[in-house]
Design an enzyme around this catalytic site. Structure first.
Site, PDB file in Angstrom:
ATOM      1  N   GLU A  48       2.182 -66.310  85.747  1.00 24.22           N
ATOM      2  CA  GLU A  48       3.027 -66.327  86.947  1.00 24.22           C
ATOM      3  C   GLU A  48       2.385 -65.370  87.937  1.00 24.22           C
ATOM      4  O   GLU A  48       2.468 -64.153  87.781  1.00 24.22           O
ATOM      5  CB  GLU A  48       4.458 -65.891  86.620  1.00 24.22           C
ATOM      6  CG  GLU A  48       5.345 -65.821  87.863  1.00 24.22           C
ATOM      7  CD  GLU A  48       6.676 -65.103  87.638  1.00 24.22           C
ATOM      8  OE1 GLU A  48       7.216 -65.168  86.517  1.00 24.22           O
ATOM      9  OE2 GLU A  48       7.166 -64.474  88.590  1.00 24.22           O
ATOM     10  N   ARG A  52       2.988 -61.539  96.233  1.00 21.29           N
ATOM     11  CA  ARG A  52       3.337 -60.202  96.744  1.00 21.29           C
ATOM     12  C   ARG A  52       2.182 -59.520  97.434  1.00 21.29           C
ATOM     13  O   ARG A  52       2.302 -58.373  97.866  1.00 21.29           O
ATOM     14  CB  ARG A  52       3.810 -59.300  95.589  1.00 21.29           C
ATOM     15  CG  ARG A  52       5.056 -59.792  94.936  1.00 21.29           C
ATOM     16  CD  ARG A  52       5.543 -58.823  93.866  1.00 21.29           C
ATOM     17  NE  ARG A  52       6.419 -59.534  92.953  1.00 21.29           N
ATOM     18  CZ  ARG A  52       6.899 -59.037  91.820  1.00 21.29           C
ATOM     19  NH1 ARG A  52       6.594 -57.811  91.456  1.00 21.29           N
ATOM     20  NH2 ARG A  52       7.676 -59.764  91.065  1.00 21.29           N
ATOM     21  N   THR A  76       7.780 -64.823  92.768  1.00 21.81           N
ATOM     22  CA  THR A  76       8.300 -64.152  93.972  1.00 21.81           C
ATOM     23  C   THR A  76       8.451 -65.139  95.132  1.00 21.81           C
ATOM     24  O   THR A  76       8.212 -64.793  96.287  1.00 21.81           O
ATOM     25  CB  THR A  76       7.420 -62.939  94.373  1.00 21.81           C
ATOM     26  OG1 THR A  76       6.930 -62.282  93.203  1.00 21.81           O
ATOM     27  CG2 THR A  76       8.257 -61.937  95.159  1.00 21.81           C
ATOM     28  N   LYS A 136      15.335 -67.446  85.225  1.00 23.02           N
ATOM     29  CA  LYS A 136      14.853 -66.086  85.023  1.00 23.02           C
ATOM     30  C   LYS A 136      16.075 -65.152  85.025  1.00 23.02           C
ATOM     31  O   LYS A 136      17.049 -65.417  85.732  1.00 23.02           O
ATOM     32  CB  LYS A 136      13.918 -65.769  86.188  1.00 23.02           C
ATOM     33  CG  LYS A 136      13.379 -64.377  86.302  1.00 23.02           C
ATOM     34  CD  LYS A 136      12.243 -64.379  87.346  1.00 23.02           C
ATOM     35  CE  LYS A 136      11.875 -62.969  87.766  1.00 23.02           C
ATOM     36  NZ  LYS A 136      10.418 -62.829  87.942  1.00 23.02           N
TER      37      LYS A 136
HETATM   38  C1  3PG Z   1       8.880 -59.807  87.887  1.00 22.80           C
HETATM   39  O1  3PG Z   1       8.671 -60.246  89.001  1.00 22.80           O
HETATM   40  O2  3PG Z   1       9.201 -60.516  86.944  1.00 22.80           O
HETATM   41  C2  3PG Z   1       8.838 -58.330  87.688  1.00 22.80           C
HETATM   42  O3  3PG Z   1       8.234 -57.694  88.734  1.00 22.80           O
HETATM   43  C3  3PG Z   1       8.232 -57.924  86.392  1.00 22.80           C
HETATM   44  O4  3PG Z   1       8.621 -56.627  86.206  1.00 22.80           O
HETATM   45  P1  3PG Z   1       7.866 -55.616  85.227  1.00 22.80           P
HETATM   46  O5  3PG Z   1       6.794 -54.980  86.045  1.00 22.80           O
HETATM   47  O6  3PG Z   1       8.932 -54.626  84.855  1.00 22.80           O
HETATM   48  O7  3PG Z   1       7.328 -56.381  84.069  1.00 22.80           O
END
Ligand code: 3PG
Length: 214
Positions: A48, A52, A76, A136
């Site tokens: 994924e 960003r 995102t 999610k």
């Molecule tokens: C996401 O978009 O799923 C999160 O930013 C993942 O978060 P993490 O850095 O705590 O794994």
């Protein structure tokens, strides 16, 4: 095979491919393909890639071109326009941190699987009403963690989750043991110090460890 109806759960297999979906933030375009290859080598042929950073769409294009064996998602996604751009770049599935009515109604037209984000029972109900059973759970740890998902598994038996946000090798198994969790996601597979130094072997080792979780 019958044609999917409007109430068909779109692409129900997204959560069942790997125990851990690597969530990847690419700052340097040159890192995109080596990261994808390292994840595949470790046994996690899913990524994924989050929208960003300024190079994110180019990173999706590069991975789509050069690592076709990976299932390539864009994360995102917060607007329908981003979804269109990501699919045009080569994204094969889309992930959002949330689930607005605008996003839920626009995603069907993209033609690719969509994982909407939820953190509350009402959000999960809205996503279920829109025809999505897989979602999610974000940000997982600060939204109640595995205990929260366990508590809602009985009243929301149709909902299945990919928790992300605060997941680590230490807590991943507590999520993966739940009946309403198909996989977890996280950024820990691509630590900045490994990526910045081109230590792809470490990314592969972290992926291999994650691929064995359940
Ligand atoms: C996401 O978009 O799923 C999160 O930013 C993942 O978060 P993490 O850095 O705590 O794994």
């Amino acid at each position: 095979m019958s044609a999917p109806s409007e109430t068909t759960v779109p692409h129900a297999s997204l959560l069942d491919r790997v125990p851990v979906v690597p969530v990847v933030i690419v700052d340097d375009l040159a890192h995109a393909v080596p990261i994808a290859r390292a994840l595949v080598a470790g046994g996690l042929p899913v990524i994924e890639l989050t929208l960003r950073t300024p190079v994110a769409l180019d990173a999706i294009r590069a991975i789509a071109d050069e690592v076709p064996e990976i299932l390539l998602g864009a994360g995102t996604i917060t607007t329908p326009a981003q979804a269109e751009e990501a699919v045009a770049a080569g994204a094969q599935f889309l992930v959002s941190p949330g689930a607005t009515p605008t996003l839920l109604s626009a995603m069907g037209a993209t033609g690719v699987p969509f994982l909407p984000g939820t953190a509350t029972v009402s959000e999960a109900l809205a996503v279920l009403e829109a025809g999505y059973a897989e979602m999610k759970f974000f940000p997982a740890e600060v939204s109640g963690g595995a205990a929260y998902l366990k508590a809602i598994s009985s009243p929301l038996p149709a909902a299945r989750f990919c928790p992300t946000g605060g997941i680590t090798p230490a807590n991943a198994s507590s999520y993966l043991a739940l009946p309403n969790v198909g996989c977890v996601g996280g950024t820990w597979l691509t630590p900045a110090d490994a990526v910045d130094t081109g230590d792809w072997g470490r990314v592969t080792a972290l992926a291999a460890q994650a691929a064995g979780l359940r």
